[in-house]
Enzyme design. Structure first.
Site, PDB file in Angstrom:
ATOM      1  N   SER A 547       0.842  -1.203   0.000  1.00 46.85           N
ATOM      2  CA  SER A 547       0.000   0.000   0.000  1.00 46.85           C
ATOM      3  C   SER A 547       0.868   1.240   0.000  1.00 46.85           C
ATOM      4  O   SER A 547       2.015   1.224   0.464  1.00 46.85           O
ATOM      5  CB  SER A 547      -0.900   0.003   1.239  1.00 46.85           C
ATOM      6  OG  SER A 547      -1.560   1.236   1.388  1.00 46.85           O
ATOM      7  N   TYR A 560      -2.868  -0.505  10.407  1.00 48.56           N
ATOM      8  CA  TYR A 560      -2.849  -0.847   8.981  1.00 48.56           C
ATOM      9  C   TYR A 560      -1.523  -0.411   8.351  1.00 48.56           C
ATOM     10  O   TYR A 560      -0.867  -1.177   7.644  1.00 48.56           O
ATOM     11  CB  TYR A 560      -4.028  -0.180   8.277  1.00 48.56           C
ATOM     12  CG  TYR A 560      -4.108  -0.444   6.791  1.00 48.56           C
ATOM     13  CD1 TYR A 560      -4.626  -1.630   6.303  1.00 48.56           C
ATOM     14  CD2 TYR A 560      -3.670   0.510   5.863  1.00 48.56           C
ATOM     15  CE1 TYR A 560      -4.719  -1.871   4.939  1.00 48.56           C
ATOM     16  CE2 TYR A 560      -3.753   0.278   4.497  1.00 48.56           C
ATOM     17  CZ  TYR A 560      -4.283  -0.919   4.039  1.00 48.56           C
ATOM     18  OH  TYR A 560      -4.365  -1.148   2.689  1.00 48.56           O
TER      19      TYR A 560
END
Length: 668
Positions: A547, A560
């Site tokens: 990501s 996250y």
């Protein structure tokens, strides 16, 4: 098209489907059938006699009208006047093109002459196991007379072609009472005045041969049982452990996909004392050995496996040298197509899963043929020199040249975690479209099955259940992949989730869950699949879907972002470690993938929209506007990046941003 045409074609297709649906009658894509009737000449408007016959490469069980070749009978039969003799009979195949009637249709096969020259309205040529057992028996001609009398006659072995058509036509003309023939070393041909009669005659030959073998055959034609098959669970475990090594060695010349078979017929054959003796004789029917090669490799896994493969390759090369002449096509490769393992079963290999599976099915046919022939006589296949003439036939070489080039990921096996939705599903679709066999792994088996069904049948895709936090489930999923396709070459670590919470609101459970799925899960998947890749010795790709958040610090995202940073560094660590095995490890850093995203649909989108103060349905637009390109990122864009990474043969340890340009996430 006149009514006769419709009736003839419909009857022919019905007969093909009936005969082709039963593997006792013929093998996949084996044999052919024809019908003769009247049609209209498009130039003169007059009625002419034509023949519809299964074209080259078709399958009787699934044949449709476009798979038929349509030829004018007057022109086809006129070829007998210009036939230059058996030494030049291959030239006649090109002449079939000048006999074609109408537009479209399939290319005529080598057996076209057999159907056209035999004076019968309907003709079947089939490869039934029982029929080939008679055809390959050492005293097949005597047995044919004993079993069938004057109703079915014997035609000695001759390579398929124009002369064989003349031979069969002459036998029929001289024996009006006959319903068909046994073709030495090859199969059967039957005929009839109506489609029903032809089908009945074909089935009479096949079932009569089956009954004779059952009533007169010896009970143990393969000799004594010398090794019991392993119990089912142990057998599957052993097969899965051995398969990647065997597949890697069977891919020495070119990458191949594998198929595993442990049917009762196979397990019995590989457990008998005469296994090596009979396997060395090879198959006989041309359809069989063109797919299984001249002989299989009988492998002892307790010995030096690599040395046994090397010995097989040398023997195949020697076979080529024994029979090649000036002008013979180059050797196509010395790897085995069939590997038999006592106690375990059979591995078969091919350029794709269907080819590998069909090769295995053909060798099961060959086992049945050997059993039948040995039960009533002795198995005596055609000479090795004849096998070589067919395997390296100019016509076969031309057929191979006409095949389309392989797709970029042909013969590669991909495993995609989180493949049931979003980025994972898009990636699975893209990899399958590029030729890969795809294992769709997801915690939700139903979602995985839906995507796998969309990709195609079991030759293309497999759905497996896998919670990536579970070592046991990952190991089981990888074992399923190995047993289905022979190994794993490409892994996409995509499974993920996110909980958007501030530091103070993030619980230990929140932290552990996200790290278990993405950091720990990716590690477990990479470790289990790397074992397979190393055993194969074929290199491979591991791609992490990380990501932008692995390098960009945003609010309310600590768990996250930290888990994604862990994944990003795994890419670098594993690239450094696995490069020695030819395994490339790279990553993709997406951002703002809202539409079609499983993570955003599960609440992450609502949370991120609240953080940025926009409506949830406009979150994708918001992300797009903050990028340099002002474009929304979709799952298909991530899938494209994954595919491109597999094509970069000299790239490892790389992260590709797919975020439409987020300057703060530029890699340095």
């Amino acid at each position: 098209m006149n009514p006769t045409t419709n009736s003839s074609v419909d009857q022919l297709l019905d007969r093909c489907h009936t005969l082709g649906a039963d593997p006792r009658n013929t093998n996949y894509a084996g044999g052919n059938a024809s019908a003769k009737g009247a049609d209209t000449d498009p130039v003169t408007g007059s009625e002419i006699d034509v023949m519809w016959v299964k074209g080259s490469g078709g399958d009787l069980g699934t044949l449709t009208e476009p798979g038929l070749a349509v030829l004018r009978l007057d022109r086809l039969r006129a070829l007998t006047d210009v036939y230059p003799g058996v030494e030049r009979e291959d030239e006649m195949v090109a002449a079939f093109d000048f006999c074609l009637h109408g537009k479209g249709g399939a290319a005529p096969s080598i057996d076209t002459a057999m159907h056209g020259l035999v004076d019968a309205v309907h003709v079947d040529h089939l490869h039934p196991d029982a029929g080939i057992a008679i055809a390959t028996a050492a005293d097949g001609e005597r047995l044919t007379g004993e079993i069938f009398g004057e109703r079915v006659l014997w035609v000695p072995w001759r390579r398929p072609g124009f002369q064989l058509g003349l031979d069969i036509a002459a036998v029929k003309a001289a024996n009006p009472q006959a319903i068909g023939v046994i073709l030495g070393g090859h199969g059967i041909t039957a005929w009839g005045d109506t489609s029903d009669e032809c089908q009945a005659n074909s089935l009479e030959i096949i079932r009569t041969a089956e009954r004779y073998i059952a009533e007169h055959g010896r009970p143990d034609p393969f000799g004594a049982l010398v090794r019991e098959p392993l119990p089912a669970e142990e057998r599957l475990a052993t097969a899965a452990e051995l398969f990647p090594l065997v597949r890697g060695l069977a891919s020495t010349d070119r990458p191949q996909v594998g198929h595993y078979t442990d049917t009762p017929e196979v397990l019995d054959f590989v457990s008998r004392e005469r296994l090596a003796e009979l396997a060395a004789l090879g198959t006989s029917c041309p359809d069989h050995f063109l797919r299984t090669k001249v002989a299989p490799l009988v492998l002892d896994p307790s010995g030096d496996v690599q040395a046994q493969f090397a010995a097989y390759r040398e023997e195949y090369a020697a076979y080529y040298r024994r029979h090649a002449v000036e002008g013979s096509p180059a050797m196509r490769g010395a790897d085995p197509a069939i590997v038999l393992v006592p106690g375990v079963g059979m591995y078969s290999f091919g350029k794709d899963k269907q080819t590998a599976r069909v090769a295995g099915e053909f060798y099961v046919n060959a086992i049945n043929v050997m059993r039948g022939a040995e039960a009533i006589s002795a198995y005596a296949p055609i000479d090795e020199s004849e096998k070589f003439r067919i395997e390296y036939w100019d016509l076969e070489e031309a057929k191979l040249r006409r095949m389309p080039p392989p797709k970029p990921l042909a013969a590669r096996v991909a495993l995609v975690t989180g493949g049931g939705s979003g980025i994972g599903a898009a990636t699975a679709r893209r990899l399958a479209a590029e030729g890969a066999c795809v294992v769709v792994a997801d915690r939700d088996l139903g979602s995985a099955e839906k995507v796998a069904a969309e990709l195609g049948n079991a030759d293309v895709a497999l759905a497996v259940q896998a919670d990536v936090t579970s070592e046991e489930q990952i190991a089981h999923a990888v074992r399923q992949a190995v047993l289905a396709f022979g190994g794993v070459d490409l892994v996409v670590n995509n499974a993920g989730l996110s909980l958007s919470r501030s530091l103070l609101e993030t619980s230990v459970a929140d932290w552990d869950l996200q790290h278990d799925v993405m950091a720990r899960g990716s590690f477990l998947v990479a470790r289990e699949t790397a074992k397979v890749m190393i055993a194969q010795g074929l290199g491979g790709d591991i791609v992490y879907i990380s990501s932008k958040n692995a390098v960009f610090a945003g609010p309310n995202n600590v768990a996250y972002g930290a888990a994604k940073a862990d994944q990003a560094h795994q890419v670098r660590l594993l690239a450094a470690e696995l490069g020695a095995h030819g395994i490339r490890v790279n990553g993709v850093n997406p951002d703002g993938v809202v539409r079609g995203s499983g993570i955003f649909a599960s609440g992450w989108g609502a949370n991120r929209a609240a953080v940025y103060g926009v409506e949830e349905e406009k979150l994708g637009e918001y992300y797009a506007q903050r990028t340099l390109l002002k474009r929304e990122v979709l799952p298909e864009h991530i899938a494209q990046a994954v595919f491109l990474l597999t094509q970069l043969s000299h790239t490892t340890g790389l992260h590709i941003p797919v975020d439409a340009g987020v300057a703060a996430a530029f890699l340095r």
